[in-house]
Scaffold this motif. Structure first.
Motif, PDB file in Angstrom:
ATOM      1  N   UNK A 218      76.981  99.059 -84.566  1.00 39.40           N
ATOM      2  CA  UNK A 218      76.580  99.093 -83.150  1.00 39.40           C
ATOM      3  C   UNK A 218      75.198  98.467 -83.047  1.00 39.40           C
ATOM      4  N   UNK A 219      75.109  97.335 -82.368  1.00 40.01           N
ATOM      5  CA  UNK A 219      73.880  96.549 -82.312  1.00 40.01           C
ATOM      6  C   UNK A 219      73.560  96.147 -80.880  1.00 40.01           C
ATOM      7  N   UNK A 220      72.273  95.993 -80.605  1.00 40.29           N
ATOM      8  CA  UNK A 220      71.864  95.334 -79.367  1.00 40.29           C
ATOM      9  C   UNK A 220      71.434  93.918 -79.734  1.00 40.29           C
ATOM     10  N   UNK A 221      71.469  93.017 -78.768  1.00 38.75           N
ATOM     11  CA  UNK A 221      71.123  91.619 -79.029  1.00 38.75           C
ATOM     12  C   UNK A 221      69.876  91.217 -78.251  1.00 38.75           C
ATOM     13  N   UNK A 222      69.135  90.297 -78.855  1.00 46.50           N
ATOM     14  CA  UNK A 222      68.005  89.668 -78.173  1.00 46.50           C
ATOM     15  C   UNK A 222      68.157  88.164 -78.334  1.00 46.50           C
ATOM     16  N   UNK A 223      68.066  87.452 -77.228  1.00 44.08           N
ATOM     17  CA  UNK A 223      68.200  85.994 -77.237  1.00 44.08           C
ATOM     18  C   UNK A 223      66.928  85.375 -76.675  1.00 44.08           C
ATOM     19  N   UNK A 224      66.334  84.462 -77.420  1.00 45.90           N
ATOM     20  CA  UNK A 224      65.249  83.664 -76.858  1.00 45.90           C
ATOM     21  C   UNK A 224      65.469  82.208 -77.275  1.00 45.90           C
ATOM     22  N   UNK A 225      64.537  81.329 -76.968  1.00 48.72           N
ATOM     23  CA  UNK A 225      64.738  79.903 -77.242  1.00 48.72           C
ATOM     24  C   UNK A 225      64.792  79.567 -78.728  1.00 48.72           C
ATOM     25  N   UNK A 226      64.264  80.453 -79.582  1.00 49.39           N
ATOM     26  CA  UNK A 226      64.222  80.153 -81.010  1.00 49.39           C
ATOM     27  C   UNK A 226      65.297  80.839 -81.824  1.00 49.39           C
ATOM     28  N   UNK A 227      65.730  82.018 -81.405  1.00 44.07           N
ATOM     29  CA  UNK A 227      66.596  82.802 -82.274  1.00 44.07           C
ATOM     30  C   UNK A 227      67.460  83.796 -81.515  1.00 44.07           C
ATOM     31  N   UNK A 228      68.400  84.351 -82.276  1.00 40.87           N
ATOM     32  CA  UNK A 228      69.230  85.465 -81.836  1.00 40.87           C
ATOM     33  C   UNK A 228      68.928  86.601 -82.810  1.00 40.87           C
ATOM     34  N   UNK A 229      68.574  87.763 -82.275  1.00 44.62           N
ATOM     35  CA  UNK A 229      68.316  88.918 -83.144  1.00 44.62           C
ATOM     36  C   UNK A 229      69.343  89.991 -82.827  1.00 44.62           C
ATOM     37  N   UNK A 230      70.038  90.452 -83.875  1.00 44.12           N
ATOM     38  CA  UNK A 230      70.993  91.546 -83.740  1.00 44.12           C
ATOM     39  C   UNK A 230      70.275  92.788 -84.252  1.00 44.12           C
ATOM     40  N   UNK A 231      69.966  93.718 -83.356  1.00 43.77           N
ATOM     41  CA  UNK A 231      69.131  94.861 -83.711  1.00 43.77           C
ATOM     42  C   UNK A 231      69.938  96.144 -83.909  1.00 43.77           C
ATOM     43  N   UNK A 232      69.684  96.772 -85.039  1.00 40.04           N
ATOM     44  CA  UNK A 232      70.217  98.109 -85.277  1.00 40.04           C
ATOM     45  C   UNK A 232      69.301  99.138 -84.611  1.00 40.04           C
ATOM     46  N   UNK A 233      67.988  98.900 -84.747  1.00 42.82           N
ATOM     47  CA  UNK A 233      66.977  99.757 -84.114  1.00 42.82           C
ATOM     48  C   UNK A 233      65.717  98.915 -83.919  1.00 42.82           C
ATOM     49  N   UNK A 234      64.596  99.566 -83.572  1.00 42.06           N
ATOM     50  CA  UNK A 234      63.365  98.822 -83.290  1.00 42.06           C
ATOM     51  C   UNK A 234      62.801  98.105 -84.508  1.00 42.06           C
ATOM     52  N   UNK A 235      63.117  98.594 -85.709  1.00 43.39           N
ATOM     53  CA  UNK A 235      62.514  98.022 -86.918  1.00 43.39           C
ATOM     54  C   UNK A 235      63.449  97.117 -87.704  1.00 43.39           C
TER      55      UNK A 235
ATOM     56  N   UNK B 290      66.624  94.380 -87.962  1.00 48.07           N
ATOM     57  CA  UNK B 290      67.412  93.412 -87.218  1.00 48.07           C
ATOM     58  C   UNK B 290      67.869  92.263 -88.088  1.00 48.07           C
ATOM     59  N   UNK B 291      68.968  91.647 -87.700  1.00 47.13           N
ATOM     60  CA  UNK B 291      69.476  90.467 -88.389  1.00 47.13           C
ATOM     61  C   UNK B 291      69.143  89.273 -87.515  1.00 47.13           C
ATOM     62  N   UNK B 292      68.366  88.355 -88.048  1.00 48.52           N
ATOM     63  CA  UNK B 292      67.883  87.213 -87.271  1.00 48.52           C
ATOM     64  C   UNK B 292      68.714  85.974 -87.584  1.00 48.52           C
ATOM     65  N   UNK B 293      69.168  85.312 -86.535  1.00 49.56           N
ATOM     66  CA  UNK B 293      69.896  84.052 -86.674  1.00 49.56           C
ATOM     67  C   UNK B 293      69.173  82.995 -85.847  1.00 49.56           C
ATOM     68  N   UNK B 294      68.931  81.841 -86.421  1.00 51.23           N
ATOM     69  CA  UNK B 294      68.363  80.746 -85.636  1.00 51.23           C
ATOM     70  C   UNK B 294      69.517  80.035 -84.923  1.00 51.23           C
ATOM     71  N   UNK B 295      69.186  79.357 -83.834  1.00 49.03           N
ATOM     72  CA  UNK B 295      70.245  78.722 -83.034  1.00 49.03           C
ATOM     73  C   UNK B 295      70.993  77.645 -83.807  1.00 49.03           C
TER      74      UNK B 295
END
Length: 201
Positions: free
Chosen positions: A105-122, A124-129
């Motif tokens: 169960x993850x939340x996602x963050x999308x910005x111009x540089x990357x996609x972050x799949x977050x388990x919690x605040x600390x 996350x799995x980071x993917x570049x575009x």
């Protein structure tokens, strides 16, 4: 949580992921293994259905010299074994340790540089575009397909061909319902178009 490395495996994430103030953040979502299997299997067999004709044709070759119904049975058996083998490769993705983070169960963050799949605040799995191969807009969300991992340099010949030919699709499901507002969903859609991952960018 773990991060993809150059070979498509994962390494442990130690540092805290810094959140971009302009990132589009979503609610938590969990990709169900059954949903993944259904979608991945459909993709594989749409693309590779004709591969199943190869073992069938090979199994029928002896019938040109020695006509018999046994060869037809053998050809059908070879085809069935191939279909089971390829399907097991797809379903196996849900069982291996390296891909387990994708089914949490993850939340996602999308910005111009990357996609972050977050388990919690600390964590996350980071993917570049540039790791995203393509995006498919579906009726109720988006499927972000990851590019196939780079192959090890020592992999050559038939083993390299097998690894490239029989890769298994890995993707991130982003349903419309996990966006915090319709505006966030529109911004995400526009971001994908700017990055030429959807038509009209």
């Amino acid at each position: 949580m773990q991060l993809p490395n150059q070979r498509g495996g994962y390494r442990q994430q130690q540092q805290q992921q810094a959140a971009s103030p302009l990132a589009i953040r979503t609610k938590k979502h969990q990709l169900d293994t059954d949903t993944y299997t259904k979608l991945a299997m459909a993709r594989v067999w749409r693309r590779e259905w004709w591969y199943a004709l190869i073992p069938f044709a090979v199994g029928l070759l002896p019938a040109l010299i020695w006509p018999s119904w046994w060869w037809l049975s053998g050809a059908l058996l070879l085809t069935l074994l191939y279909v089971l083998f390829r399907s097991a490769q797809v379903t196996g993705v849900t069982q291996v340790e390296q891909t387990k983070p994708l089914f949490e169960k993850l939340s996602y963050e999308f910005d111009n540089k990357q996609v972050v799949l977050r388990r919690n605040d600390k964590e996350g799995m980071r993917l570049t575009w540039d790791m995203i191969g393509n995006v498919k807009r579906e009726a109720d969300g988006y499927l972000l397909s990851l590019k196939a991992p780079e192959m090890p340099q020592d992999l050559k010949g038939w083993r390299l061909w097998m690894a490239k030919t029989f890769d298994t699709p890995i993707f991130i499901q982003v349903p419309d319902r996990i966006f915090n507002s319709p505006n966030d969903q529109k911004l995400f859609d526009a971001m994908l178009r700017r990055k030429n991952l959807l038509p009209g960018g």
